[in-house]
Design a protein around this motif. Sequence first.
Motif, PDB file in Angstrom:
ATOM      1  N   ARG A   1       4.787   6.580 -12.766  1.00 34.59           N
ATOM      2  CA  ARG A   1       3.392   6.442 -13.172  1.00 34.59           C
ATOM      3  C   ARG A   1       2.832   7.775 -13.654  1.00 34.59           C
ATOM      4  O   ARG A   1       2.165   7.864 -14.684  1.00 34.59           O
ATOM      5  N   LYS A   2       3.154   8.823 -12.892  1.00 35.64           N
ATOM      6  CA  LYS A   2       2.651  10.147 -13.265  1.00 35.64           C
ATOM      7  C   LYS A   2       3.225  10.583 -14.619  1.00 35.64           C
ATOM      8  O   LYS A   2       2.499  11.141 -15.451  1.00 35.64           O
TER       9      LYS A   2
ATOM     10  N   TYR B   1      -0.877  13.584  -6.034  1.00 34.86           N
ATOM     11  CA  TYR B   1       0.481  13.235  -6.465  1.00 34.86           C
ATOM     12  C   TYR B   1       1.494  13.574  -5.373  1.00 34.86           C
ATOM     13  O   TYR B   1       2.324  12.742  -4.990  1.00 34.86           O
TER      14      TYR B   1
ATOM     15  N   PRO C   1       8.310   6.428  -3.863  1.00 39.73           N
ATOM     16  CA  PRO C   1       8.121   7.684  -4.611  1.00 39.73           C
ATOM     17  C   PRO C   1       8.566   7.584  -6.065  1.00 39.73           C
ATOM     18  O   PRO C   1       7.959   8.191  -6.951  1.00 39.73           O
TER      19      PRO C   1
ATOM     20  N   LEU D   1      16.447  14.962   3.174  1.00 43.21           N
ATOM     21  CA  LEU D   1      15.233  14.157   3.068  1.00 43.21           C
ATOM     22  C   LEU D   1      14.451  14.132   4.381  1.00 43.21           C
ATOM     23  O   LEU D   1      13.226  14.244   4.389  1.00 43.21           O
TER      24      LEU D   1
ATOM     25  N   VAL E   1       5.827   6.187  -8.106  1.00 40.45           N
ATOM     26  CA  VAL E   1       4.759   7.186  -8.196  1.00 40.45           C
ATOM     27  C   VAL E   1       5.096   8.183  -9.298  1.00 40.45           C
ATOM     28  O   VAL E   1       4.261   8.539 -10.132  1.00 40.45           O
ATOM     29  N   MET E   2       6.355   8.592  -9.334  1.00 42.41           N
ATOM     30  CA  MET E   2       6.778   9.555 -10.345  1.00 42.41           C
ATOM     31  C   MET E   2       6.716   8.953 -11.743  1.00 42.41           C
ATOM     32  O   MET E   2       6.254   9.604 -12.689  1.00 42.41           O
TER      33      MET E   2
ATOM     34  N   THR F   1       0.803  -1.211   0.000  1.00 46.77           N
ATOM     35  CA  THR F   1       0.000   0.000   0.000  1.00 46.77           C
ATOM     36  C   THR F   1       0.841   1.268   0.000  1.00 46.77           C
ATOM     37  O   THR F   1       0.338   2.341  -0.281  1.00 46.77           O
ATOM     38  N   ARG F   2       2.112   1.161   0.347  1.00 43.15           N
ATOM     39  CA  ARG F   2       2.939   2.358   0.418  1.00 43.15           C
ATOM     40  C   ARG F   2       3.902   2.385  -0.754  1.00 43.15           C
ATOM     41  O   ARG F   2       4.965   1.774  -0.721  1.00 43.15           O
ATOM     42  N   PRO F   3       3.537   3.065  -1.846  1.00 48.40           N
ATOM     43  CA  PRO F   3       4.365   2.997  -3.045  1.00 48.40           C
ATOM     44  C   PRO F   3       5.659   3.793  -2.885  1.00 48.40           C
ATOM     45  O   PRO F   3       5.687   4.801  -2.178  1.00 48.40           O
TER      46      PRO F   3
ATOM     47  N   VAL G   1      11.841  13.252  -1.708  1.00 52.70           N
ATOM     48  CA  VAL G   1      12.268  12.331  -2.761  1.00 52.70           C
ATOM     49  C   VAL G   1      13.705  12.679  -3.142  1.00 52.70           C
ATOM     50  O   VAL G   1      14.110  13.829  -3.044  1.00 52.70           O
TER      51      VAL G   1
END
Lengths: 334, 317
Positions: free
Chosen positions: A28-29, B101, A22, B74, A25-26, A18-20, A129
């Motif tokens: 995919r975007k 996002y 980063p 970070l 995520v980038m 459940t915790r992708p 990130v």
Amino acid sequence: MKAIKDLFDSHSSTTTETRPHPFWVMVRKEISGHIRSWRFLVLLLLILLTFWGSISVALSNIREVVADAKDPDRLFLYLKLLTTTEGTLPPFHVFLNFLGPIVGISLGFDAINSEQQNGTLTRIMAQPVYRDNLLLSKFVSALTLVGSLLLTLSLLMIGGGILITGVLIEAEEVFRIFSFTVLCTVYVGFWLGLSILLSIIFKQASTSALTAIGIWLFFTVFYQIIIDFLAGTVIPAANEFSQTDVIRYNKLILNLLRLSPSQLFTDATTTLLIPSVRSLGPITMEQMAGAIPSPLPLRDSLMIVWPQVSGLIAATMMCFAASYYLFMRREIRG
Amino acid sequence: MNNPIIELKRLTKTYGDFKAVNELDLTVNKGEIFGLLGPNGAGKTTTILMMMGLTEPSSGTARVCGFNATKDPLSVKRLVGYMPDSVGFYDTMTGLENLMYVGELNGIPRSEVEERALATLDLVGMSGDAIHKKTAAYSRGMKQRLGLAEVLIKDPKVIILDEPTLGIDPSGVKEFLALILRLSREKGLTVLLSSHHLHQVQQVCDRVGIFVKGELLAEGTIDTLSNLIFAEKSYEVHVSLENVIDLPWKDEAEMLQLDAVQQVRVQDQIIGITSSRDLTPAIVRFFVQKGYDVSGVQKKEYGLEEIYERYFEKNLT
């Protein structure tokens, strides 16, 4: 103890579904951004049109080509589909030599500078990130798209070929076509890496696009002319030296030409798609004496191609290393 | 209230020969709203970038939430929300998608991110159709709100806002600052905001620092600042006369005899009198007794504006 706990924490956070991460995520975007953009649609149409054009020309000629008994490659029907031409349209792999750079450049020329212009770069960099993840995600997402597009096209061609001709494809042809797809992706990857680098260097997207196109033009048009010109002035008239000298000069010119990525691509695709190509350099009469004009096995073709592929990968790596160097310690200002 | 959450020690940033920030020492405590004031080009943004680890200091250290911002950016970015002065969004995505996002980049699981995003948007007063519109169609005020939502979605301990009031209309500014004040008090957030608009900052800040040409000239509450600068010069009365006065003014010595008068300046028809107490009635009486034709009396008071101006003047000379 704390280190162990940290390790456990970070481990558990990356493995839970459940915790992708980063980075993904980038990616995919980026991919969804590309797919929704007009730019990608235009590129897609361009590639589809070329593919359709060159394959249909090849299909109409395939009967004569396969029947030609003098051609040692006549039995590779599907490779013939990719390489046959009657002269009106160049075959698909030659087309890709032009299209590849265009695809790579247009997917990458505004990767970083447009984010900076829109003020999104500061915002993304203020999130937890790593900076290199941004660069890598731009690269990986565009290359994933290109790779899957080319793979789809190859499968389409194989499927269409089976339907139309009724001839089943051989395993060797499948491998050769897939290696060709991988090679094309690597080639596009080089231009993508170059254009991402330029998008870091230049603040204006148009400047970076123009520079990338300039570099591409230089390598496809002018580089060969310059090498020919240099060879003409430096090397003395041909009748004055021995055969070994001829071979030496010939090699030198070929190696200089191979500094150009499009030359590497041409060499590699030709070897992969035309199995009877046994060497990319000059061959002496002694070497040719015992050889029967027959197709090479895939392994040997890959051996011939390997230096070209590693050259392309190395050039991509160089662009990427330069991008990292420039981007990692740069001040991010809106 | 001695619980530093932002600690800058001798922080310096040079660009070639130009010193953008010069040996800055600054501490911001937990839960306070700190205003960084200064004209354009004073080095406010550079300081903030160094706090976020977006640029490297030439020397000195910036510690935020106990982490070194240069070596461990970070960890800082996980706890600090930053809104840059020019907020930009991905124009092809809707406001909600933009926010989701950023939420996902902060490690919010996919299953929760939409819910969290909607809750945060509600918090900053955005709802309805607007959140499903492409951000290209957003007004400046809406972008600012979305920017704030993005800062808040990661549940930060500190928020840093660079010129948050830039380019929004006065009523929008008021609303926005009230929102920040409310959030800070409700959630115990530490807020650092930079601005060159004084009265706006005056409304919400617990403490301000005046920052000019890379140096922090003064810091403290607005009251302490004004006492500090105007210790010797708290009241100034300007008296305008009908006729031009001949120099030297014959009554200047007598004027100075008055109790608490510190300085008298004469220029054409205007006489400026500085005193440590409010002497306006006595001064007017003085002029009337001497038979001058007084056409106007103006009492000057010092607010943040003057404090600010004074600092700039000092710095210019």
